[in-house]
Write an enzyme that holds these catalytic residues in place. Structure first.
Site, PDB file in Angstrom:
ATOM      1  N   CYS A   2       0.987  -0.996   0.103  1.00  0.00           N
ATOM      2  CA  CYS A   2      -0.205  -0.160   0.074  1.00  0.00           C
ATOM      3  C   CYS A   2       0.851   1.197   0.124  1.00  0.00           C
ATOM      4  O   CYS A   2       1.960   1.247   0.082  1.00  0.00           O
ATOM      5  CB  CYS A   2      -0.988   0.178   1.309  1.00  0.00           C
ATOM      6  SG  CYS A   2      -2.111  -1.366   1.442  1.00  0.00           S
ATOM      7  N   ALA A  52      -6.041  -3.909  -1.471  1.00  0.00           N
ATOM      8  CA  ALA A  52      -6.775  -4.918  -0.704  1.00  0.00           C
ATOM      9  C   ALA A  52      -6.287  -6.156  -0.835  1.00  0.00           C
ATOM     10  O   ALA A  52      -6.750  -6.877  -1.969  1.00  0.00           O
ATOM     11  CB  ALA A  52      -8.177  -4.564  -0.945  1.00  0.00           C
ATOM     12  N   ASP A  98      -6.060  -6.840   9.050  1.00  0.00           N
ATOM     13  CA  ASP A  98      -4.976  -7.455   9.920  1.00  0.00           C
ATOM     14  C   ASP A  98      -4.797  -6.012  10.750  1.00  0.00           C
ATOM     15  O   ASP A  98      -4.088  -6.180  11.822  1.00  0.00           O
ATOM     16  CB  ASP A  98      -4.011  -8.112   9.079  1.00  0.00           C
ATOM     17  CG  ASP A  98      -3.302  -7.287   7.975  1.00  0.00           C
ATOM     18  OD1 ASP A  98      -4.108  -6.980   7.190  1.00  0.00           O
ATOM     19  OD2 ASP A  98      -2.274  -6.971   7.996  1.00  0.00           O
TER      20      ASP A  98
END
Length: 225
Positions: A2, A52, A98
């Site tokens: 990310c 994602a 998470d």
């Protein structure tokens, strides 16, 4: 992978500053094409570009605690998040991500929670209750992270250097295994301190014949297995 971008303690909370942060965040879009988020609280901005993987339906960032007083933007993966959730039974999680454990762990343990995380990560956490923040990077620096200082006294954090260079008078790689906290007046603090860690230089004499003999013994062992 990310992309995170944060502008902390800047002197401008105008719409123009928000647009500037948004523009810089777009530079990181290739790191996370699935979601684009930005959060502003006063003179602090946290932005995220998400790839994602875990909980793609509801794990968009930035992430929050229950009353949204603690905000976090994260790059990486927390391997032991299910185990950590079991120790946070009094907390309500908004997502299955998470990384959702980070804000709640901070609520329980303060900045000392970082060594509880097993995984690869870079994150920026903002505590809106006292306008403090912390930045941390995983033990060996698997996730990329850079830090810079703006001309207006702001602190910039980005997954890539190109998110900083136009707006900072000085920037550098964020050291692995360290955190940066506004509560301690800034500066880096090493959070990764395993029992075996020792910076001293070994003084045992180098004996090449002994090393060769040891390797030959190991080879013979595997030959007979």
């Amino acid at each position: 992978m990310c992309g995170i971008l944060a502008v902390l303690g800047c002197s401008d909370d105008s719409q123009a500053k928000r647009v500037r942060t948004q523009t810089k965040k777009v530079i990181l879009r290739h790191r996370g094409p699935d979601w684009s988020g930005i959060y502003q609280n006063g003179f602090n901005y946290l932005a995220h570009q998400r790839l994602a993987i875990i909980d793609p339906a509801s794990g968009d960032q930035p992430l929050f605690n229950e009353d949204k007083s603690i905000v976090v933007t994260v790059n990486g993966e927390i391997y032991n998040h299910e185990e950590l959730r079991k120790g946070l039974k009094n907390h309500k999680f908004h997502t299955g991500s998470d990384c959702d454990v980070i804000a709640h762990l901070y609520e329980e343990h303060g900045e000392n929670f970082v060594d509880m995380l097993d995984g690869i990560f870079s994150f920026v956490l903002l505590d809106t209750r006292d306008n403090s923040f912390m930045v941390a990077r995983d033990a060996v620096g698997v996730t990329s992270l850079y830090i810079g200082w703006g001309l207006d006294g702001s602190l910039w954090v980005s997954s890539e250097m190109k998110g900083l260079h136009e707006d900072c008078e000085h920037f550098e790689a964020f050291p692995p295994g360290h955190l940066y906290s506004s509560k301690s007046g800034g500066g880096f603090k090493q959070w990764y301190n395993p029992p075996w860690f020792n910076e001293s230089v070994p003084s045992t004499p180098y004996e090449p014949l002994a090393i060769r003999s040891a390797f030959e013994d190991v080879r013979k062992l595997f030959f007979f297995l």
